[in-house]
Design a protein around this motif. Structure first.
Motif, mmCIF file in Angstrom:
data_model
loop_
_atom_site.group_PDB
_atom_site.id
_atom_site.type_symbol
_atom_site.label_atom_id
_atom_site.label_comp_id
_atom_site.label_asym_id
_atom_site.label_seq_id
_atom_site.Cartn_x
_atom_site.Cartn_y
_atom_site.Cartn_z
ATOM 1 N N VAL A 411 1.172 8.395 -7.279
ATOM 2 C CA VAL A 411 1.997 6.886 -6.364
ATOM 3 C C VAL A 411 2.970 7.728 -5.530
ATOM 4 N N ALA A 412 3.349 8.762 -6.306
ATOM 5 C CA ALA A 412 4.081 9.113 -5.144
ATOM 6 C C ALA A 412 3.674 9.372 -3.891
ATOM 7 N N ALA A 413 2.981 10.190 -3.851
ATOM 8 C CA ALA A 413 2.060 10.861 -2.928
ATOM 9 C C ALA A 413 1.815 9.061 -1.837
ATOM 10 N N SER A 414 1.145 8.078 -2.631
ATOM 11 C CA SER A 414 1.052 7.140 -2.001
ATOM 12 C C SER A 414 1.812 6.081 -0.887
ATOM 13 N N ILE A 415 3.495 6.706 -1.999
ATOM 14 C CA ILE A 415 4.304 6.449 -0.834
ATOM 15 C C ILE A 415 4.687 6.783 -0.050
ATOM 16 N N ALA A 416 4.833 8.216 0.155
ATOM 17 C CA ALA A 416 4.846 9.168 1.231
ATOM 18 C C ALA A 416 4.515 8.592 2.565
ATOM 19 N N ARG A 417 3.282 8.634 2.051
ATOM 20 C CA ARG A 417 2.069 8.180 3.249
ATOM 21 C C ARG A 417 2.881 7.041 3.891
#
Length: 459
Positions: A411-417
């Motif tokens: 989830v965090a990596a998806s938001i960062a993208r």
């Protein structure tokens, strides 16, 4: 009869080719040396940090002088003699792996000379009290050791320089965190773009061997201690979601800030100052870090692993501003251009974020949210969720949090993208610009620049 004939041919092929076994011996030996080098570097870094804190405890005002002077001196040496040693080290390895880079010019990004310089300069940064980690530098250091083994391989070998770089870089992560599996995942997720290398048993074995050597010497204890998770239930859902969203936003912003700071050198007044007077700018960054360190009673100095370990143990009560100040101190350290990694500071920022949310929501099991914050911020900052997940998973006592950690990382990596381009590939492209800078210094009648040309500075 046919079976015996087939077995005989297989045995002859396996044991009759001395060049095959010599290649294996060279790779295994280089991996062992790389692991030992990272262990020695870790020991040096820890002692450098301890010396800094001894100075700070005796003279609280000393960092206001010591830290900026050290930052300026480190950058001056880096720019003058080893510009390829600046920054994290991961972008340099990725740049060296780029197909556009001529094999003779890989020395601009990865070499045994740069590895030695990285050890000394990063250790000096630790001694200065700057907010940096050693894990990124370990990638470049181990890659340089592995690449140097290329000269000892036989002419007819399937081991390529590209494969040695991948194995070396991943071995650096494996040895730095005492987690061989994290090194393998880092190779797959960040470094290797070649399916053959991902499936190479020899290279994977080299990565694992480096991690095993670190574990054998340093013990089987994890870098940040053990996370004792309680019973996972629905009560974790809301605070866990808050941590995933918060760490994703913060990590994406951190990545975007680093890319903007290290990329455009004429956008604003600080960037223009950094471009025109880099050593002075590094001193100012060091002064700012020293000021933040004194304001937080020394909490933001160094990599932050002591604070993280104490938070997990429940013996550290960091103020709410720690997240912001550690975030800014790590950004300023990276912006200064000195050799510095961000893995350990990122884990410290994420741990503090999880700790703050546990206090805000009165969640009774703070270590669970701290672990989620660690994996979330690191996954968002690096956009390498699987590597972040494995690094933090190794710290958890039991498997109760495995699914929660994986979900938070994704989830965090998806938001960062949504907020930022991938950090390391973008910085690797900036490193590749140095090829043109070197060529610009070479007269038209001169031969191609040597791979150790140090006349251009890296971002």
């Amino acid at each position: 009869m046919k079976l015996n004939h087939h077995v005989g041919r297989a045995v002859k092929k396996e044991f009759g080719d001395w060049q095959l076994w010599w290649s294996r011996a060279v790779v295994v030996g280089a991996a062992s040396v790389a692991g030992l080098t990272v262990v020695a570097f870790s020991w040096l870094s820890d002692h450098a940090v301890n010396l800094f804190f001894q100075l700070y405890e005796r003279f609280w005002w000393a960092p206001l002088i010591w830290t900026p002077l050290c930052a300026a001196a480190i950058l001056a040496v880096t720019l003058r003699y080893v510009p390829g040693a600046g920054g994290s080290g991961i972008p340099q390895v990725m740049a060296a792996l780029d197909p556009a880079v001529d094999p003779g010019r890989r020395g601009l990004f990865v070499s045994l000379r740069l590895s030695a310089a990285k050890i000394g300069l990063t250790g000096a940064g630790m001694l200065a009290g700057l907010s940096l980690g050693r894990e990124g530098p370990c990638v470049q250091i181990a890659a340089g050791v592995m690449l140097a083994a290329r000269r000892f391989l036989p002419k007819r070998t399937s081991v390529t320089a590209h494969g040695l770089l991948v194995a070396g870089g991943a071995a650096g992560i494996a040895a730095a965190f005492n987690t061989p599996l994290a090194g393998v995942m880092f190779a797959i997720e960040e470094l290797s773009r070649n399916p053959e290398e991902r499936n190479s048993g020899l290279l994977m074995a080299a990565i694992v061997l480096s991690g095993v050597i670190a574990v054998s010497i340093g013990g089987n204890a994890t870098y940040f201690g053990i996370i004792h998770a309680g019973q996972i239930g629905l009560a974790l859902l809301l605070p866990g979601l808050m941590v995933a969203l918060g760490s994703g936003l913060a990590g994406g912003l951190f990545s975007r800030l680093l890319i903007a700071s290290l990329g455009d050198q004429t956008r604003d007044a600080p960037s223009r100052l950094r471009h025109a007077h880099p050593v002075l700018f590094a001193a100012l960054c060091g002064l700012a870090v020293a000021g933040l360190g004194i304001l937080t009673s020394g909490a933001i100095f160094g990599s932050g692993y002591v604070n993280t370990r104490d938070m997990l143990a429940g013996t550290e009560s960091t103020p709410a501003v720690y997240v912001l100040f550690k975030f800014v101190a790590t950004w300023l350290t990276a912006w200064s251009g000195v050799p510095a990694g961000i893995f350990a500071p990122a884990l410290a920022i994420g741990a503090a974020l999880g700790n703050d949310i546990s206090q805000l929501t009165a969640y009774p099991h703070a270590p669970e949210l701290i672990a989620l914050g660690m994996v979330g911020f690191l996954a968002a900052a690096t956009q390498a969720p699987l590597t972040a997940f494995i690094i933090v998973m190794e710290m958890v006592d039991g498997h109760a949090m495995v699914l929660s950690l994986m979900a938070c990382a994704l989830v965090a990596a998806s938001i960062a993208r949504l907020l930022s381009a991938p950090l390391y590939p973008t910085l690797a492209k900036l490193q590749l610009q140095r090829l043109g800078s070197v060529d610009a210094h070479v007269p038209a009648t001169s031969p191609q620049a040597a791979p150790t040309d140090n006349r251009s500075s890296s971002p």
